[in-house]
Design an enzyme around this catalytic site. Structure first.
Site, PDB file in Angstrom:
ATOM      1  N   CYS A 261      -6.002 -11.159 -38.831  1.00  8.12           N
ATOM      2  CA  CYS A 261      -6.988 -10.189 -38.967  1.00  8.12           C
ATOM      3  C   CYS A 261      -7.137 -10.165 -40.600  1.00  8.12           C
ATOM      4  O   CYS A 261      -6.130 -10.658 -41.341  1.00  8.12           O
ATOM      5  CB  CYS A 261      -6.643  -8.671 -38.511  1.00  8.12           C
ATOM      6  SG  CYS A 261      -7.529  -7.203 -39.159  1.00  8.12           S
TER       7      CYS A 261
ATOM      8  N   HIS B 190      -7.212  -7.110 -15.261  1.00  8.01           N
ATOM      9  CA  HIS B 190      -6.298  -8.194 -16.235  1.00  8.01           C
ATOM     10  C   HIS B 190      -6.894  -8.127 -17.491  1.00  8.01           C
ATOM     11  O   HIS B 190      -6.477  -8.879 -18.375  1.00  8.01           O
ATOM     12  CB  HIS B 190      -6.086  -9.442 -15.607  1.00  8.01           C
ATOM     13  CG  HIS B 190      -4.956  -9.296 -14.363  1.00  8.01           C
ATOM     14  ND1 HIS B 190      -5.204 -10.221 -13.344  1.00  8.01           N
ATOM     15  CD2 HIS B 190      -4.120  -8.372 -13.790  1.00  8.01           C
ATOM     16  CE1 HIS B 190      -4.369  -9.941 -12.372  1.00  8.01           C
ATOM     17  NE2 HIS B 190      -3.941  -8.600 -12.762  1.00  8.01           N
TER      18      HIS B 190
ATOM     19  N   ARG C  13      -3.290 -21.342  -8.873  1.00 13.61           N
ATOM     20  CA  ARG C  13      -2.288 -21.800  -7.856  1.00 13.61           C
ATOM     21  C   ARG C  13      -2.962 -22.925  -6.756  1.00 13.61           C
ATOM     22  O   ARG C  13      -2.122 -23.181  -6.064  1.00 13.61           O
ATOM     23  CB  ARG C  13      -2.155 -20.524  -7.071  1.00 13.61           C
ATOM     24  CG  ARG C  13      -1.220 -19.499  -7.894  1.00 13.61           C
ATOM     25  CD  ARG C  13      -1.084 -18.084  -7.049  1.00 13.61           C
ATOM     26  NE  ARG C  13      -0.066 -17.359  -7.662  1.00 13.61           N
ATOM     27  CZ  ARG C  13      -0.215 -16.698  -8.928  1.00 13.61           C
ATOM     28  NH1 ARG C  13      -1.463 -16.675  -9.380  1.00 13.61           N
ATOM     29  NH2 ARG C  13       0.832 -15.985  -9.473  1.00 13.61           N
TER      30      ARG C  13
ATOM     31  N   ILE D  41     -16.519 -19.087  -2.287  1.00 10.43           N
ATOM     32  CA  ILE D  41     -17.287 -17.809  -2.076  1.00 10.43           C
ATOM     33  C   ILE D  41     -18.675 -18.090  -2.667  1.00 10.43           C
ATOM     34  O   ILE D  41     -19.522 -17.229  -2.145  1.00 10.43           O
ATOM     35  CB  ILE D  41     -16.448 -16.782  -3.057  1.00 10.43           C
ATOM     36  CG1 ILE D  41     -17.220 -15.293  -2.481  1.00 10.43           C
ATOM     37  CG2 ILE D  41     -16.374 -16.905  -4.368  1.00 10.43           C
ATOM     38  CD1 ILE D  41     -16.350 -14.212  -2.845  1.00 10.43           C
TER      39      ILE D  41
ATOM     40  N   THR E  64      -9.173 -15.074  -3.711  1.00  5.45           N
ATOM     41  CA  THR E  64      -7.945 -14.732  -4.043  1.00  5.45           C
ATOM     42  C   THR E  64      -6.739 -14.982  -3.185  1.00  5.45           C
ATOM     43  O   THR E  64      -7.243 -14.509  -1.671  1.00  5.45           O
ATOM     44  CB  THR E  64      -7.920 -13.189  -4.665  1.00  5.45           C
ATOM     45  OG1 THR E  64      -6.462 -12.807  -4.943  1.00  5.45           O
ATOM     46  CG2 THR E  64      -8.247 -12.327  -3.482  1.00  5.45           C
TER      47      THR E  64
ATOM     48  N   ALA F 220      -9.397 -15.539  -9.011  1.00  6.21           N
ATOM     49  CA  ALA F 220      -9.752 -16.665  -9.745  1.00  6.21           C
ATOM     50  C   ALA F 220     -10.723 -17.699  -8.996  1.00  6.21           C
ATOM     51  O   ALA F 220     -11.622 -18.308  -9.693  1.00  6.21           O
ATOM     52  CB  ALA F 220      -8.481 -17.485 -10.173  1.00  6.21           C
TER      53      ALA F 220
ATOM     54  N   CYS G 159      -6.408  -6.478 -33.391  1.00  3.84           N
ATOM     55  CA  CYS G 159      -5.264  -6.656 -34.545  1.00  3.84           C
ATOM     56  C   CYS G 159      -4.335  -5.730 -33.994  1.00  3.84           C
ATOM     57  O   CYS G 159      -4.387  -4.620 -33.803  1.00  3.84           O
ATOM     58  CB  CYS G 159      -5.841  -6.408 -35.756  1.00  3.84           C
ATOM     59  SG  CYS G 159      -4.506  -6.177 -36.984  1.00  3.84           S
TER      60      CYS G 159
ATOM     61  N   ASP H 252     -12.809 -13.504 -17.848  1.00  2.00           N
ATOM     62  CA  ASP H 252     -13.819 -14.068 -18.187  1.00  2.00           C
ATOM     63  C   ASP H 252     -15.037 -13.354 -18.464  1.00  2.00           C
ATOM     64  O   ASP H 252     -16.097 -14.091 -19.249  1.00  2.00           O
ATOM     65  CB  ASP H 252     -14.206 -15.360 -17.424  1.00  2.00           C
ATOM     66  CG  ASP H 252     -14.251 -14.868 -15.820  1.00  2.00           C
ATOM     67  OD1 ASP H 252     -15.279 -14.104 -15.527  1.00  2.00           O
ATOM     68  OD2 ASP H 252     -13.669 -15.631 -15.168  1.00  2.00           O
TER      69      ASP H 252
END
Length: 239
Positions: free
Chosen positions: A151, A121, A36, A232, A191, A24, A129, A106
């Site tokens: 849908c 993930h 977190r 980062i 992370t 993240a 649907c 994302d």
């Protein structure tokens, strides 16, 4: 820090099969909240904890509440790639980077130009649907009316993201493991290495050039050949 940056640049220049494993913290500099940190979603107040809301049990039992949270907090469609995303795409184009393995949902790595991305993930950009499996975009979800996106067939639309209690996609996991095993350098960034099984992927790396970049220490810092503490995007922006 300057000496560590020079060493990191040297290793990058000498590499032809880098794998980047990110969490993240890679996207927080694009304005997407993490979970977190002090300001993360886990420290905000909701009727139910975010980790409960983002579970498969909760989605099935309370789809209206799930989507209320999901639309408000998980769909950051205006976010743009930052220096970290752009640098990784550059390395891939230069033939230095083998792939990106990400815990993020994302799509910013692809938006920056990365082509080989293992999304552990899933992605908010893909939705389907649950009845007829028709595909829908993230904008479709955002623009949908009613508490739960449906849908044309009447089925509930589910984001193609891995919720708590769900398994990782086996093909994605196998691809990530295969690339990490063949890497000549593994860079882990943004992370806390607290989410399993994703965090366990570090142990598939057979090489010596293991680099950890994170704002705070991780449980694996002692295993790394090089550790840099900081944002980062800022660090990659200096390479």
């Amino acid at each position: 820090m300057e000496q560590n940056l020079k060493l990191l640049q040297q290793w990058v220049d000498e590499s032809r099969s880098i794998v980047f494993f990110g969490g993240a913290g890679v996207s927080t500099e694009s304005g997407i909240p993490d979970f977190r940190s002090v300001d993360g979603l886990y420290h905000q107040q909701y009727d139910d904890p975010p980790e409960t809301i983002l579970s498969r049990t909760y989605f099935d039992a309370f789809p209206e509440k799930f989507y209320q949270f999901y639309r408000a907090k998980m769909l950051c469609l205006d976010a743009k790639p930052n220096a970290a995303h752009r640098k990784l795409a550059q390395w891939e184009q230069e033939g230095r980077l083998r792939s990106v393995v990400t815990q993020n949902i994302d799509g910013l790595h692809q938006a920056a130009g990365s082509r080989r991305v293992w999304e552990l993930h899933g992605s908010v950009l893909r939705n389907y649907c649950m009845s007829c499996h028709a595909s829908y975009s993230a904008q479709d979800i955002l623009d949908s009316t009613g508490p739960v996106p449906r849908c044309a067939c009447g089925g509930i639309i589910k984001p193609d993201v891995v919720l708590y209690e769900e398994s990782l996609d086996s093909q994605v996991l196998q691809g990530a493991v295969s690339d990490i095993r063949q890497a000549d350098m593994l860079i882990i960034g943004g992370t806390s290495l607290a989410v399993y099984p994703a965090a366990g992927l570090i142990h598939y790396f057979p090489g010596k050039r293991l680099v950890l970049i994170n704002k705070t220490p991780t449980p694996c810092d002692q295993e790394a050949a090089l550790v840099l503490h900081g944002a980062i995007g800022e660090i990659f922006g200096r390479l």
